[in-house]
Design a protein around this motif. Structure first.
Motif, PDB file in Angstrom:
ATOM      1  N   SER A   1       0.828  -1.210   0.000  1.00  0.00           N
ATOM      2  CA  SER A   1       0.000   0.000   0.000  1.00  0.00           C
ATOM      3  C   SER A   1       0.855   1.250   0.000  1.00  0.00           C
ATOM      4  O   SER A   1       0.593   2.225  -0.708  1.00  0.00           O
ATOM      5  N   GLN A   2       1.915   1.214   0.870  1.00  0.00           N
ATOM      6  CA  GLN A   2       2.823   2.357   0.925  1.00  0.00           C
ATOM      7  C   GLN A   2       3.524   2.564  -0.420  1.00  0.00           C
ATOM      8  O   GLN A   2       3.717   3.682  -0.882  1.00  0.00           O
ATOM      9  N   GLN A   3       3.916   1.425  -1.059  1.00  0.00           N
ATOM     10  CA  GLN A   3       4.581   1.513  -2.350  1.00  0.00           C
ATOM     11  C   GLN A   3       3.649   2.113  -3.400  1.00  0.00           C
ATOM     12  O   GLN A   3       4.041   2.974  -4.195  1.00  0.00           O
ATOM     13  N   ARG A   4       2.377   1.667  -3.402  1.00  0.00           N
ATOM     14  CA  ARG A   4       1.409   2.201  -4.360  1.00  0.00           C
ATOM     15  C   ARG A   4       1.172   3.685  -4.114  1.00  0.00           C
ATOM     16  O   ARG A   4       1.045   4.473  -5.043  1.00  0.00           O
ATOM     17  N   MET A   5       1.115   4.052  -2.799  1.00  0.00           N
ATOM     18  CA  MET A   5       0.924   5.469  -2.471  1.00  0.00           C
ATOM     19  C   MET A   5       2.100   6.290  -2.973  1.00  0.00           C
ATOM     20  O   MET A   5       1.947   7.399  -3.502  1.00  0.00           O
ATOM     21  N   GLY A   6       3.321   5.722  -2.801  1.00  0.00           N
ATOM     22  CA  GLY A   6       4.495   6.441  -3.292  1.00  0.00           C
ATOM     23  C   GLY A   6       4.460   6.601  -4.801  1.00  0.00           C
ATOM     24  O   GLY A   6       4.784   7.661  -5.340  1.00  0.00           O
ATOM     25  N   GLU A   7       4.058   5.498  -5.472  1.00  0.00           N
ATOM     26  CA  GLU A   7       3.963   5.576  -6.928  1.00  0.00           C
ATOM     27  C   GLU A   7       2.894   6.570  -7.359  1.00  0.00           C
ATOM     28  O   GLU A   7       3.072   7.323  -8.318  1.00  0.00           O
ATOM     29  N   ASP A   8       1.760   6.550  -6.625  1.00  0.00           N
ATOM     30  CA  ASP A   8       0.685   7.501  -6.950  1.00  0.00           C
ATOM     31  C   ASP A   8       1.149   8.935  -6.752  1.00  0.00           C
ATOM     32  O   ASP A   8       0.842   9.835  -7.542  1.00  0.00           O
ATOM     33  N   ASN A   9       1.874   9.151  -5.634  1.00  0.00           N
ATOM     34  CA  ASN A   9       2.395  10.506  -5.381  1.00  0.00           C
ATOM     35  C   ASN A   9       3.361  10.935  -6.483  1.00  0.00           C
ATOM     36  O   ASN A   9       3.351  12.089  -6.930  1.00  0.00           O
TER      37      ASN A   9
END
Length: 255
Positions: free
Chosen positions: A52-60
């Protein structure tokens, strides 16, 4: 498994410690299978959190790229707008210059056309409409006379009368032609032109002077009888003219 190969964040490390403690205690509370399932579930949760954190980072990151791209598009739009504004201002200047040139051309054409349009003139008390070329030719011949070139003036006025036989300048032209001929001692030709003036336009402003000039020509030709009659007719026909006063003086001395 070597932990150094998978570096963890402080939070993940804390979870690992807790998980380890939980695993240790789970041996006391649960059987091996239950403890193993608990550990697997805990790891799955941890993996989910990391994903989830990785996806959030990618989204950011994607959002930052989108914002940068949007900002670039905005700057390009501003540049295009400024360019269009400059082009519009130049177009307005060009249009204004074109309109000014068109006005100047139209004005110039009007002036040139007016040079060929008939105009109203007043010469020797006679008002009439004359062609611009006609006016120019008469004034040119008169300028030659006033310069004292009487033979050339005689030729110029003769040419004028040939080109403009019905001109409103005709009587004035005959008057000056007669004077040019008188100056060159062509008295008979001068008399003929002065008489043409009197016959065609007896009320012409130069008519009294023309009559006096006829008498002068007759005196030069030794025709004193004819000169006396001409002077008497002048006094009778134009009693209030300056020429009539000169005629009276001439009659007093004429033998």
């Amino acid at each position: 498994m070597n932990p150094s190969r998978f570096p963890l964040s402080p939070r993940a490390l804390l979870l690992a410690v807790m998980l380890g403690g939980f695993a240790s205690s789970s041996y006391a509370l649960f059987g091996d299978d239950e403890a193993r399932r608990a550990i697997i579930e805990m790891r799955q949760r941890l993996d989910g959190m990391q994903q989830s954190q990785q996806r959030m980072g990618e989204d950011n990151a994607q959002m930052r790229r989108s914002l940068l791209e949007l900002q670039s598009q905005i700057e390009q739009l501003k540049a295009d707008q400024a360019k269009l504004r400059g082009q519009n201002e130049q177009l307005l200047r060009d249009t204004s210059e074109l309109q000014r040139n068109q006005r100047d051309i139209a004005k110039g054409m009007d002036e040139r056309l007016r040079q060929f349009e008939p105009m109203s003139v007043n010469v020797d008390g006679q008002e009439f409409v004359a062609d611009p070329t006609e006016k120019r030719d008469f004034e040119a011949a008169l300028a030659v006379f006033r310069s004292g070139k009487y033979p050339e003036a005689s030729s110029a006025f003769t040419t004028f009368l040939g080109q403009w036989p019905k001109s409103g300048y005709a009587s004035s032209a005959r008057f000056w032609l007669g004077n040019a001929q008188y100056a060159t001692r062509n008295y008979k030709e001068a008399i003929a032109n002065f008489r043409s003036l009197l016959n065609a336009t007896p009320l012409h402003g130069r008519a009294p002077e023309a009559a006096l000039s006829i008498a002068n020509c007759q005196i030069e030709l030794k025709d004193n009888k004819g000169a006396r009659k001409t002077l008497e007719d002048l006094v009778r026909n134009y009693p209030n003219s300056e020429a009539a006063g000169a005629a009276k003086n001439r009659l007093a001395t004429l033998k």
